[in-house]
Design a protein around this motif. Structure first.
Motif, mmCIF file in Angstrom:
data_model
loop_
_atom_site.group_PDB
_atom_site.id
_atom_site.type_symbol
_atom_site.label_atom_id
_atom_site.label_comp_id
_atom_site.label_asym_id
_atom_site.label_seq_id
_atom_site.Cartn_x
_atom_site.Cartn_y
_atom_site.Cartn_z
ATOM 1 N N SER A 134 73.285 -70.781 111.513
ATOM 2 C CA SER A 134 73.762 -70.722 110.133
ATOM 3 C C SER A 134 73.442 -72.038 109.448
ATOM 4 O O SER A 134 73.467 -73.103 110.077
ATOM 5 N N GLN A 135 73.120 -71.964 108.163
ATOM 6 C CA GLN A 135 72.742 -73.167 107.410
ATOM 7 C C GLN A 135 73.207 -73.015 105.971
ATOM 8 O O GLN A 135 73.016 -71.969 105.353
ATOM 9 N N VAL A 136 73.830 -74.053 105.439
ATOM 10 C CA VAL A 136 74.491 -73.952 104.143
ATOM 11 C C VAL A 136 73.517 -74.027 102.961
ATOM 12 O O VAL A 136 73.892 -73.727 101.832
ATOM 13 N N SER A 137 72.256 -74.396 103.192
ATOM 14 C CA SER A 137 71.327 -74.549 102.069
ATOM 15 C C SER A 137 70.920 -73.220 101.456
ATOM 16 O O SER A 137 70.440 -73.183 100.322
ATOM 17 N N GLY A 174 74.187 -66.794 102.598
ATOM 18 C CA GLY A 174 74.190 -65.893 103.739
ATOM 19 C C GLY A 174 73.686 -64.503 103.372
ATOM 20 O O GLY A 174 73.861 -64.027 102.245
ATOM 21 N N ARG A 175 73.062 -63.849 104.341
ATOM 22 C CA ARG A 175 72.426 -62.554 104.092
ATOM 23 C C ARG A 175 73.387 -61.531 103.492
ATOM 24 O O ARG A 175 72.996 -60.721 102.654
ATOM 25 N N ALA A 176 74.645 -61.568 103.904
ATOM 26 C CA ALA A 176 75.603 -60.568 103.432
ATOM 27 C C ALA A 176 75.835 -60.641 101.925
ATOM 28 O O ALA A 176 76.240 -59.642 101.315
ATOM 29 N N ARG A 177 75.574 -61.805 101.306
ATOM 30 C CA ARG A 177 75.828 -61.965 99.867
ATOM 31 C C ARG A 177 74.613 -62.502 99.121
ATOM 32 O O ARG A 177 74.709 -62.829 97.941
ATOM 33 N N VAL A 224 84.110 -77.321 102.978
ATOM 34 C CA VAL A 224 84.568 -76.002 102.543
ATOM 35 C C VAL A 224 83.387 -75.110 102.183
ATOM 36 O O VAL A 224 83.366 -73.924 102.502
ATOM 37 N N SER A 225 82.372 -75.676 101.513
ATOM 38 C CA SER A 225 81.191 -74.880 101.175
ATOM 39 C C SER A 225 80.495 -74.389 102.429
ATOM 40 O O SER A 225 80.077 -73.228 102.521
ATOM 41 N N ALA A 226 80.381 -75.270 103.430
ATOM 42 C CA ALA A 226 79.762 -74.864 104.690
ATOM 43 C C ALA A 226 80.595 -73.795 105.383
ATOM 44 O O ALA A 226 80.067 -72.790 105.875
ATOM 45 N N GLY A 227 81.922 -73.995 105.424
ATOM 46 C CA GLY A 227 82.785 -73.021 106.068
ATOM 47 C C GLY A 227 82.711 -71.664 105.413
ATOM 48 O O GLY A 227 82.663 -70.617 106.082
ATOM 49 N N GLN A 228 82.702 -71.653 104.092
ATOM 50 C CA GLN A 228 82.617 -70.383 103.373
ATOM 51 C C GLN A 228 81.289 -69.690 103.663
ATOM 52 O O GLN A 228 81.230 -68.468 103.836
ATOM 53 N N GLU A 229 80.206 -70.465 103.768
ATOM 54 C CA GLU A 229 78.905 -69.889 104.066
ATOM 55 C C GLU A 229 78.889 -69.245 105.445
ATOM 56 O O GLU A 229 78.334 -68.165 105.644
ATOM 57 N N TRP A 230 79.512 -69.889 106.408
ATOM 58 C CA TRP A 230 79.511 -69.350 107.762
ATOM 59 C C TRP A 230 80.362 -68.094 107.860
ATOM 60 O O TRP A 230 80.099 -67.229 108.696
ATOM 61 N N LEU A 231 81.372 -67.985 107.023
ATOM 62 C CA LEU A 231 82.161 -66.755 107.008
ATOM 63 C C LEU A 231 81.362 -65.612 106.392
ATOM 64 O O LEU A 231 81.599 -64.447 106.708
ATOM 65 N N TRP A 232 80.420 -65.916 105.509
ATOM 66 C CA TRP A 232 79.515 -64.878 105.018
ATOM 67 C C TRP A 232 78.500 -64.501 106.091
ATOM 68 O O TRP A 232 78.114 -63.338 106.211
ATOM 69 N N ASP A 233 78.058 -65.468 106.878
ATOM 70 C CA ASP A 233 77.075 -65.184 107.928
ATOM 71 C C ASP A 233 77.682 -64.401 109.084
ATOM 72 O O ASP A 233 77.024 -63.541 109.675
ATOM 73 N N ALA A 234 78.918 -64.714 109.439
ATOM 74 C CA ALA A 234 79.571 -64.055 110.580
ATOM 75 C C ALA A 234 81.037 -63.814 110.244
ATOM 76 O O ALA A 234 81.926 -64.527 110.718
#
Length: 267
Positions: A195-198, A201-204, A68-78
């Motif tokens: 995209s990388q969860v560590s 994401g740039r948007a946030r 879920v953390s990874a998925g949420q990060e990718w939604l911030w990236d794209a």
């Protein structure tokens, strides 16, 4: 039943090639780890009296948070837009978690693609349209690729619409995959985003901390739909047999919880 109390407390993921070691607090509260870095060991999630736990009625913990953390990060990236046509290629822990999060957006279309009928059935049980690769529709606005296969990557690029974006979530390790950048890739102005969860994401990035992101993931994990991602549980004493069963394909391999014994009250 279990209650979600923390997410990554004591749970760290170290990637080596395509394998993982997951470290979590043992019965004495000290960090312990698997001695194996095999692909099978990467399917195991540690669970005990001080590890992340699910709410009553749920089953399992820990690795759901990773997905879920990874998925949420990718939604911030794209992030998708309203009415977008979206696909997720790869229905493992990461892809399935992301698809659940995407299903909460007002999309025009959402498909999860996987060659494994068991994973497709699991996705359907969570309310996601899951299809074989041949049934993936074209003209997608965004495709999130998580299959770690060259075939999945090539299909993702092929099924994008003009100026569409493929977000690469797979980690290929030391393998150098073939990427089809010929034919119409440039003429259609396609994009590939890493995209990388560590990192945030740039948007946030300047308005969220890792702790704030964890709080958000904790909130999302209260949804029992994520319980479907835990494919079974074994006791700590049964760990050697569980690892062997995972490696030999005798146990479901999506995510297996390994439970420490209750140490009892301390003096």
């Amino acid at each position: 039943g279990y209650r979600v109390q923390s997410l990554f407390a004591g749970l760290h993921v170290y990637k080596q090639s395509r394998a993982c070691v997951r470290v979590a607090p043992g019965p004495d509260g000290e960090a312990q780890s698997t001695q194996s870095c095999s692909k099978a060991a990467g399917k195991a999630v540690w669970k005990g009296s001080r590890t992340p736990q699910r709410s009553p009625g749920g089953e399992g913990a820990g690795n759901q948070g990773l997905g879920v953390s990874a998925g949420q990060e990718w939604l911030w990236d794209a992030p998708p837009c309203i009415g977008d046509r979206i696909a997720v290629i790869g229905g493992g822990m990461i892809g399935a978690s992301l698809a659940v999060l995407l299903s909460r957006f007002p999309l025009g279309r959402l498909q999860l693609v996987d060659t494994d009928p068991v994973k497709r059935d699991m996705a359907r049980a969570m309310g996601i349209e899951a299809v074989e690769p041949e049934a993936l529709q074209a003209e997608c606005d965004i495709i999130y690729h998580a299959s770690t296969t060259e075939a999945g990557l090539a299909q993702g690029l092929e099924r994008l619409g003009d100026e569409g974006e493929l977000v690469e979530l797979s980690w290929f390790g030391s393998h150098v995959p073939a990427v089809p950048l010929g034919t119409s890739f440039h003429a259609r102005r396609l994009r590939i985003t890493a995209s990388q969860v560590s990192t945030i994401g740039r948007a946030r990035r300047y308005r969220r901390t890792h702790a704030a992101r964890m709080d958000l993931v904790m909130h999302m994990l209260q949804d029992p739909v994520f319980d479907a991602l835990i494919s079974g549980e074994s006791g700590f004493a049964d760990l050697p047999g569980a690892i062997a069963g995972l490696a030999q394909g005798e146990l479901p391999t999506l995510c297996r919880a390994i439970r420490y014994p209750d140490p009892g009250p301390r003096g």
